[in-house]
Design an enzyme around this catalytic site. Structure first.
Site, short mmCIF file in Angstrom:
data_model
loop_
_atom_site.label_atom_id
_atom_site.label_comp_id
_atom_site.label_asym_id
_atom_site.label_seq_id
_atom_site.Cartn_x
_atom_site.Cartn_y
_atom_site.Cartn_z
N GLU A 122 29.04 24.89 3.49
CA GLU A 122 30.05 25.80 2.95
C GLU A 122 31.03 25.04 2.06
O GLU A 122 31.43 23.93 2.39
CB GLU A 122 30.82 26.48 4.09
N GLU A 187 29.18 34.95 -0.38
CA GLU A 187 29.45 35.85 0.76
C GLU A 187 30.78 36.60 0.57
O GLU A 187 31.79 36.01 0.17
CB GLU A 187 29.51 35.03 2.07
#
Ligand code: KIV
Length: 269
Positions: A122, A187
């Site tokens: 991430e 996302e």
């Protein structure tokens, strides 16, 4: 039937070819041998052992508690199942944050012990130097920008990103592309912004809650097959109602056992 569905095994180059050809990339998470077998046989292009397993398998409130040992355990099971799909492992919170050395050592261990194809980490621009080092070490990397579940405690919740415009997201995506990431998960991002990002980079974007303009989509196994009905996020489409099927079947089993209707002669030796 596309030419890609006939591929025996998907590799890291397949995804940029799919983007070039306008072939959407279908990705799902899986965490065990049985479900990965079904997804692989159905033709899913990429299986992610996501740190979402902390929530949907282990019952934690976030992905934060997941450990590298847990990810490795689940990857080994998925690897035994998958023949065609590209296999990506999520690096969990704390496994790549302390130093590049720590990140390299955990990613190398994961790839060696599980036989997985790639890792996902991430973060955007700030993670680009690490992405470059991992790739130099021989590990393909999938980026992840937008809503970052591992930052939930800093964000104060799961908040849709990109409402202030595309600049920050474009910077992150371009930095990851330049560093050599083979694809980027986007996302929880406003659809228009995710589309702009997807059209501005040459590597594929894989959306979750980011609209149809991404080059592919990913969803969590338990969400897509309807294992839960107490909370279904807006971005999830349930393609089955497994919770009802299992609950009703389980009630049938309990009733049969209590009433001595199971086992019958044909189940006995
Ligand atoms: O952990 C996960 O499952 C993920 C995907 C949903 C992108 O990161």
């Amino acid at each position: 039937m596309s030419k890609y569905s006939e591929l025996k095994k998907i590799n890291v180059n397949t995804f940029s070819n799919m983007k070039r050809d306008g072939e959407k990339i279908a990705c799902l998470t899986a965490y065990d041998y049985t479900s990965a077998t079904m997804l692989d046989k159905a033709g899913v292009d990429l299986i992610l052992v996501g740190d979402s397993l902390g929530m949907v398998v282990d019952g934690h409130e976030s992905t934060i508690p997941v450990t590298i040992d847990e990810i490795i355990y689940h990857c080994k099971a998925v690897k035994r199942a998958a023949k065609r799909a590209y296999l990506v492992a999520d690096m969990p919170f704390g496994s790549y944050h302390i130093s590049d050395e720590q990140a390299l050592s955990n990613c190398i261990r994961l790839i060696k012990e599980t036989g997985f194809d790639a890792v996902k980490i991430e973060g955007g621009e700030t993670k680009a130097p690490l992405v470059r080092k991992l790739i130099e070490a021989g590990i393909p990397v999938m980026g992840h920008i937008g809503l970052l579940p591992q930052m939930v405690n800093v964000m104060g919740g799961y908040k849709i990103q990109g409402r202030t415009g595309p600049e920050a997201m474009l910077k992150d995506a371009k930095a990851l592309e330049e560093a050599g990431a083979f694809a980027i998960v986007i996302e929880g991002v406003v659809a228009d912004i995710a589309t702009t990002v997807s059209e501005s980079i040459s590597i594929p974007t894989i959306g979750i809650g980011a609209g149809v303009g991404c080059d592919g989509q990913v969803l969590v196994f338990h969400d897509v097959f309807g294992f839960f009905d107490d909370f279904v996020p807006k971005f999830v489409k349930q393609y089955a109602d497994v919770k009802t099927i299992i609950s009703e079947a389980c009630a049938g089993y309990i009733n049969d056992v209590k009433a001595s209707r199971f086992p019958e002669d044909k189940h006995s030796f």
